[in-house]
Design a protein around this motif. Structure first.
Motif, PDB file in Angstrom:
ATOM      1  N   LEU A 157      -0.097  -3.166  14.782  1.00 44.34           N
ATOM      2  CA  LEU A 157      -1.134  -4.127  14.434  1.00 44.34           C
ATOM      3  C   LEU A 157      -0.571  -5.527  14.682  1.00 44.34           C
ATOM      4  O   LEU A 157       0.404  -5.923  14.039  1.00 44.34           O
ATOM      5  N   CYS A 158      -1.175  -6.268  15.577  1.00 43.94           N
ATOM      6  CA  CYS A 158      -0.738  -7.629  15.885  1.00 43.94           C
ATOM      7  C   CYS A 158      -1.713  -8.581  15.200  1.00 43.94           C
ATOM      8  O   CYS A 158      -2.870  -8.695  15.603  1.00 43.94           O
ATOM      9  N   SER A 159      -1.243  -9.256  14.143  1.00 47.03           N
ATOM     10  CA  SER A 159      -2.150 -10.062  13.330  1.00 47.03           C
ATOM     11  C   SER A 159      -1.452 -11.354  12.875  1.00 47.03           C
ATOM     12  O   SER A 159      -0.503 -11.291  12.090  1.00 47.03           O
ATOM     13  N   PRO A 160      -1.900 -12.507  13.406  1.00 47.94           N
ATOM     14  CA  PRO A 160      -2.974 -12.711  14.376  1.00 47.94           C
ATOM     15  C   PRO A 160      -2.632 -12.070  15.722  1.00 47.94           C
ATOM     16  O   PRO A 160      -1.466 -12.036  16.115  1.00 47.94           O
ATOM     17  N   ASN A 161      -3.690 -11.601  16.383  1.00 49.78           N
ATOM     18  CA  ASN A 161      -3.484 -10.871  17.625  1.00 49.78           C
ATOM     19  C   ASN A 161      -3.217 -11.810  18.795  1.00 49.78           C
ATOM     20  O   ASN A 161      -3.860 -12.835  18.944  1.00 49.78           O
ATOM     21  N   ASN A 162      -2.252 -11.437  19.589  1.00 50.46           N
ATOM     22  CA  ASN A 162      -1.979 -12.114  20.849  1.00 50.46           C
ATOM     23  C   ASN A 162      -2.578 -11.258  21.972  1.00 50.46           C
ATOM     24  O   ASN A 162      -2.171 -10.108  22.116  1.00 50.46           O
ATOM     25  N   PRO A 163      -3.637 -11.733  22.667  1.00 50.53           N
ATOM     26  CA  PRO A 163      -3.933 -13.142  22.932  1.00 50.53           C
ATOM     27  C   PRO A 163      -5.196 -13.712  22.293  1.00 50.53           C
ATOM     28  O   PRO A 163      -5.588 -14.826  22.649  1.00 50.53           O
ATOM     29  N   THR A 164      -5.873 -13.024  21.384  1.00 50.67           N
ATOM     30  CA  THR A 164      -7.169 -13.525  20.912  1.00 50.67           C
ATOM     31  C   THR A 164      -7.060 -14.447  19.705  1.00 50.67           C
ATOM     32  O   THR A 164      -7.967 -15.240  19.459  1.00 50.67           O
ATOM     33  N   GLY A 165      -5.998 -14.330  18.917  1.00 47.66           N
ATOM     34  CA  GLY A 165      -5.855 -15.157  17.730  1.00 47.66           C
ATOM     35  C   GLY A 165      -6.573 -14.636  16.501  1.00 47.66           C
ATOM     36  O   GLY A 165      -6.492 -15.230  15.428  1.00 47.66           O
ATOM     37  N   HIS A 166      -7.292 -13.512  16.644  1.00 46.73           N
ATOM     38  CA  HIS A 166      -7.970 -12.908  15.496  1.00 46.73           C
ATOM     39  C   HIS A 166      -6.950 -12.268  14.553  1.00 46.73           C
ATOM     40  O   HIS A 166      -5.857 -11.882  14.964  1.00 46.73           O
ATOM     41  N   TYR A 167      -7.353 -12.116  13.284  1.00 43.54           N
ATOM     42  CA  TYR A 167      -6.456 -11.528  12.294  1.00 43.54           C
ATOM     43  C   TYR A 167      -7.161 -10.374  11.580  1.00 43.54           C
ATOM     44  O   TYR A 167      -8.382 -10.237  11.645  1.00 43.54           O
ATOM     45  N   ILE A 168      -6.366  -9.562  10.895  1.00 40.24           N
ATOM     46  CA  ILE A 168      -6.888  -8.463  10.089  1.00 40.24           C
ATOM     47  C   ILE A 168      -6.946  -8.952   8.649  1.00 40.24           C
ATOM     48  O   ILE A 168      -5.925  -9.316   8.063  1.00 40.24           O
ATOM     49  N   ASP A 169      -8.136  -8.979   8.061  1.00 39.95           N
ATOM     50  CA  ASP A 169      -8.281  -9.506   6.707  1.00 39.95           C
ATOM     51  C   ASP A 169      -7.743  -8.516   5.668  1.00 39.95           C
ATOM     52  O   ASP A 169      -7.480  -7.351   5.966  1.00 39.95           O
ATOM     53  N   LYS A 171      -9.002  -6.973   2.966  1.00 38.71           N
ATOM     54  CA  LYS A 171      -9.766  -5.775   2.651  1.00 38.71           C
ATOM     55  C   LYS A 171      -9.616  -4.724   3.745  1.00 38.71           C
ATOM     56  O   LYS A 171      -9.395  -3.534   3.461  1.00 38.71           O
ATOM     57  N   SER A 172      -9.696  -5.148   4.994  1.00 42.03           N
ATOM     58  CA  SER A 172      -9.567  -4.217   6.123  1.00 42.03           C
ATOM     59  C   SER A 172      -8.176  -3.618   6.169  1.00 42.03           C
ATOM     60  O   SER A 172      -8.005  -2.423   6.434  1.00 42.03           O
ATOM     61  N   PHE A 173      -7.163  -4.457   5.909  1.00 46.78           N
ATOM     62  CA  PHE A 173      -5.780  -3.977   5.924  1.00 46.78           C
ATOM     63  C   PHE A 173      -5.560  -2.938   4.829  1.00 46.78           C
ATOM     64  O   PHE A 173      -4.953  -1.886   5.067  1.00 46.78           O
ATOM     65  N   GLU A 174      -6.050  -3.227   3.628  1.00 53.04           N
ATOM     66  CA  GLU A 174      -5.881  -2.295   2.513  1.00 53.04           C
ATOM     67  C   GLU A 174      -6.564  -0.958   2.793  1.00 53.04           C
ATOM     68  O   GLU A 174      -5.991   0.109   2.533  1.00 53.04           O
ATOM     69  N   THR A 175      -7.770  -1.020   3.323  1.00 59.85           N
ATOM     70  CA  THR A 175      -8.508   0.207   3.640  1.00 59.85           C
ATOM     71  C   THR A 175      -7.773   1.014   4.690  1.00 59.85           C
ATOM     72  O   THR A 175      -7.647   2.246   4.582  1.00 59.85           O
ATOM     73  N   PHE A 176      -7.261   0.324   5.699  1.00 64.12           N
ATOM     74  CA  PHE A 176      -6.542   0.994   6.781  1.00 64.12           C
ATOM     75  C   PHE A 176      -5.281   1.670   6.261  1.00 64.12           C
ATOM     76  O   PHE A 176      -5.041   2.855   6.530  1.00 64.12           O
ATOM     77  N   TYR A 195       1.267 -20.091  10.888  1.00 63.58           N
ATOM     78  CA  TYR A 195       0.111 -20.888  11.311  1.00 63.58           C
ATOM     79  C   TYR A 195      -1.185 -20.453  10.623  1.00 63.58           C
ATOM     80  O   TYR A 195      -2.191 -21.143  10.693  1.00 63.58           O
ATOM     81  N   VAL A 196      -1.171 -19.293   9.994  1.00 65.85           N
ATOM     82  CA  VAL A 196      -2.398 -18.738   9.421  1.00 65.85           C
ATOM     83  C   VAL A 196      -2.883 -19.585   8.246  1.00 65.85           C
ATOM     84  O   VAL A 196      -2.105 -19.960   7.370  1.00 65.85           O
ATOM     85  N   GLU A 197      -4.199 -19.855   8.234  1.00 70.00           N
ATOM     86  CA  GLU A 197      -4.799 -20.588   7.117  1.00 70.00           C
ATOM     87  C   GLU A 197      -5.923 -19.797   6.448  1.00 70.00           C
ATOM     88  O   GLU A 197      -6.460 -20.234   5.434  1.00 70.00           O
ATOM     89  N   ALA A 198      -6.263 -18.649   6.991  1.00 70.47           N
ATOM     90  CA  ALA A 198      -7.337 -17.838   6.408  1.00 70.47           C
ATOM     91  C   ALA A 198      -6.940 -17.386   5.003  1.00 70.47           C
ATOM     92  O   ALA A 198      -5.857 -16.834   4.792  1.00 70.47           O
ATOM     93  N   GLU A 199      -7.817 -17.608   4.047  1.00 69.15           N
ATOM     94  CA  GLU A 199      -7.511 -17.276   2.656  1.00 69.15           C
ATOM     95  C   GLU A 199      -7.432 -15.768   2.415  1.00 69.15           C
ATOM     96  O   GLU A 199      -6.783 -15.331   1.456  1.00 69.15           O
ATOM     97  N   ASP A 200      -8.102 -14.993   3.267  1.00 73.40           N
ATOM     98  CA  ASP A 200      -8.089 -13.543   3.074  1.00 73.40           C
ATOM     99  C   ASP A 200      -7.101 -12.836   3.995  1.00 73.40           C
ATOM    100  O   ASP A 200      -7.203 -11.635   4.217  1.00 73.40           O
ATOM    101  N   PHE A 201      -6.113 -13.593   4.520  1.00 74.06           N
ATOM    102  CA  PHE A 201      -5.032 -12.946   5.274  1.00 74.06           C
ATOM    103  C   PHE A 201      -4.148 -12.210   4.278  1.00 74.06           C
ATOM    104  O   PHE A 201      -3.736 -12.783   3.269  1.00 74.06           O
TER     105      PHE A 201
END
Length: 370
Positions: A157-169, A171-176, A195-201
Motif C-alpha cells: 500500500l503506497c499512501s500517499p500513492n506515487n504517482p497520484t498523491g492519493h492516500y488511504i483514509d 476508516k478504509s485502512f482499519e477495514t482493510f 507532507y500529509v495534512e489530511a486529518e483522517d490519515f
C-alpha cells in the motif's frame, strides 16, 4: 554465464534526467529539476554541521546496527528500538522484504499504477505479481482483498500513492487490515508522510501492536531533504524485524547518513515549514489547473499529477528544452500526464508560465477535475 531469466525483460529504474546532462545537451545555464520529488528547500541547517563533524571519521566503517540513530528515532516515533530496520533509502527495505518473503510459487498484490520497485523486486524473486487497477487514482482495497489467496505473501500500500498523491483514509485502512489474513504481510509505504495534512490519515504506528503482519516504510529522502545520502527505515513487529535482518547488507547506511538523519529529526520546525510551503505550492498548481480546466489529482504529497490530454513526452520535451525537468507520465502508466514536484514559489510560477504558453498555442484544455 546467464543471469536469471526474469531479468531479461526488466529495465533498471529510470530516474529523472540529471541536471548536468540537461545543461550539456541544451546549452543551458539554469536548470530547475522538479522530477524526483526532492525537497526544494534542501535540509535543515543543522544537518550540514553534522556532516562536517562526521567527515573526520571517513576512514571508519559505520555502525551496522545504527545504534545512536535507532535510539533517537525510536524515542521520536514512540516505538521500541527492535521495531526498526534501516536501509539505503526505503527502497532497500522494499528489497529486503521482497528478498525475505517472495519466491517462486508465491504472489504479491499491489496497485496499478504505483511505486514501480514493488513489482521490480517481486519479478527478480520469481514471485507472481497481481496488480489491481487504481480507482480514480486510489487503491481499490476491495479488489485487492479479492486478489489475496493462500500463496500471497505481501500486499503493498503506497499512501500517499506515487504517482497520484492519493492516500488511504483511517476508516478504509482499519477495514482493510481487519480483513487481511494474518499470513499476509501488509506494507504501508509512507515515504511522503511528513507532507500529509489530511486529518483522517491513519497513524499506522498505533496499529503495530494489533497487527504483527504490518510494516511501515518511511524515509529521510523527501521532506527531510537527505535524498543524496540514501537513508530510510521500516517499522514493524520485533519478531518480524529480527527475522528479516539477515537479508540486510552489512554497513548498508553510511556514517554521514546516520549523523545527518539524527540531526534532521531534531529540527521539526524545518519540516513544518517545508510542509506549509508545499501546500502553498500545491495551491498554485490547483489554481492553474482549475483556470485551464485540466484534470488533476488532489495530492497529499509533494508532487501533482496533471492530465494534459496529449502525449506527455511532448510536454516533457517542451519543458526540458527550456530548462525544466519534470516526470513524463508515460513511464508511470499515465501517458497523457505529467508528474511535477512542487518547487518553491518562484519555480512553480515559472513552470506554470511555460505550461500556460504551451496550452495557449495548442488550445487543448477541457474543464474537469478528479
Amino acid at each position: 554465464m546467464e543471469a536469471k531469466s526474469q531479468l531479461l525483460n526488466l529495465k533498471p529504474y529510470q530516474p529523472g534526467k540529471p541536471i548536468e546532462e540537461v545543461k550539456r545537451e541544451y546549452g543551458l545555464d539554469k536548470i530547475v529539476k522538479l522530477a524526483s520529488n526532492e525537497n526544494p528547500y534542501g535540509s535543515s541547517p543543522s544537518v550540514k554541521d553534522a556532516i562536517v563533524s562526521e567527515a573526520a571519521h571517513l576512514g571508519l566503517y559505520p555502525d551496522g546496527y545504527s545504534a545512536e540513530l535507532r535510539e533517537e528515532l525510536s524515542e521520536f516515533l514512540g516505538v521500541k528500538k527492535g521495531n526498526l530496520i534501516f536501509g539505503n533509502g526505503s527502497d532497500e527495505v522494499v528489497q529486503i522484504l521482497s528478498r525475505s518473503f517472495l519466491h517462486e510459487g508465491t504472489n504479491t498484490v499491489m496497485a496499478a499504477n504505483t511505486f514501480p520497485q514493488y513489482k521490480h523486486n517481486a519479478v527478480i524473486e520469481g514471485a507472481e505479481v497481481r496488480e489491481v487497477p487504481l480507482l480514480n487514482g486510489e487503491h481499490d482495497l476491495n479488489e485487492m482483498l479479492k486478489a489475496i489467496d493462500g500463496q500471497t505473501k505481501i500486499v503493498w500500500l503506497c499512501s500517499p500513492n506515487n504517482p497520484t498523491g492519493h492516500y488511504i483514509d483511517q476508516k478504509s485502512f482499519e477495514t482493510f487490515m481487519a480483513e487481511v489474513p494474518p499470513h499476509v504481510l501488509v506494507v504501508s509505504d509512507e515515504a511522503y508522510y511528513e507532507y500529509v495534512e489530511a486529518e483522517d490519515f491513519p497513524e499506522t504506528i498505533t496499529y503495530l501492536d494489533r497487527y504483527p503482519n504490518l510494516v511501515i516504510l518511511r524515509t529521510f529522502s523527501k521532506a527531510y531533504g537527505l535524498a543524496a545520502l540514501r537513508i530510510g527505515y521500516g517499522i514493524g513487529d520485533e519478531k518480524l524485524i529480527t527475522a528479516i535482518e539477515p537479508a540486510r547488507e552489512p554497513f548498508n547506511t553510511s556514517r554521514i547518513a546516520q549523523a545527518a538523519a539524527r540531526a534532521a529529526i531534531k529540527d521539526q520546525d524545518f519540516i513544518s515549514t517545508c510542509s506549509e510551503r508545499n501546500r502553498e505550492g500545491l495551491q498554485q498548481f490547483y489554481d492553474f489547473c482549475q483556470k485551464r480546466g485540466l484534470v488533476y489529482y488532489p495530492s497529499q504529497a509533494n508532487f501533482i499529477l496533471i492530465d494534459f490530454k496529449e502525449d506527455s513526452n511532448l510536454l516533457f520535451q517542451h519543458l526540458l528544452e527550456r530548462g525544466y525537468i519534470v516526470r513524463s507520465g508515460s513511464a508511470l502508466g499515465f501517458p497523457t500526464s505529467l508528474r511535477i514536484t512542487i518547487g518553491d514559489k518562484q519555480q512553480n510560477g515559472e513552470i506554470i508560465e511555460h505550461l500556460e504558453n504551451y496550452l495557449l498555442v495548442s488550445g487543448n484544455t477541457e474543464k474537469e477535475t478528479v
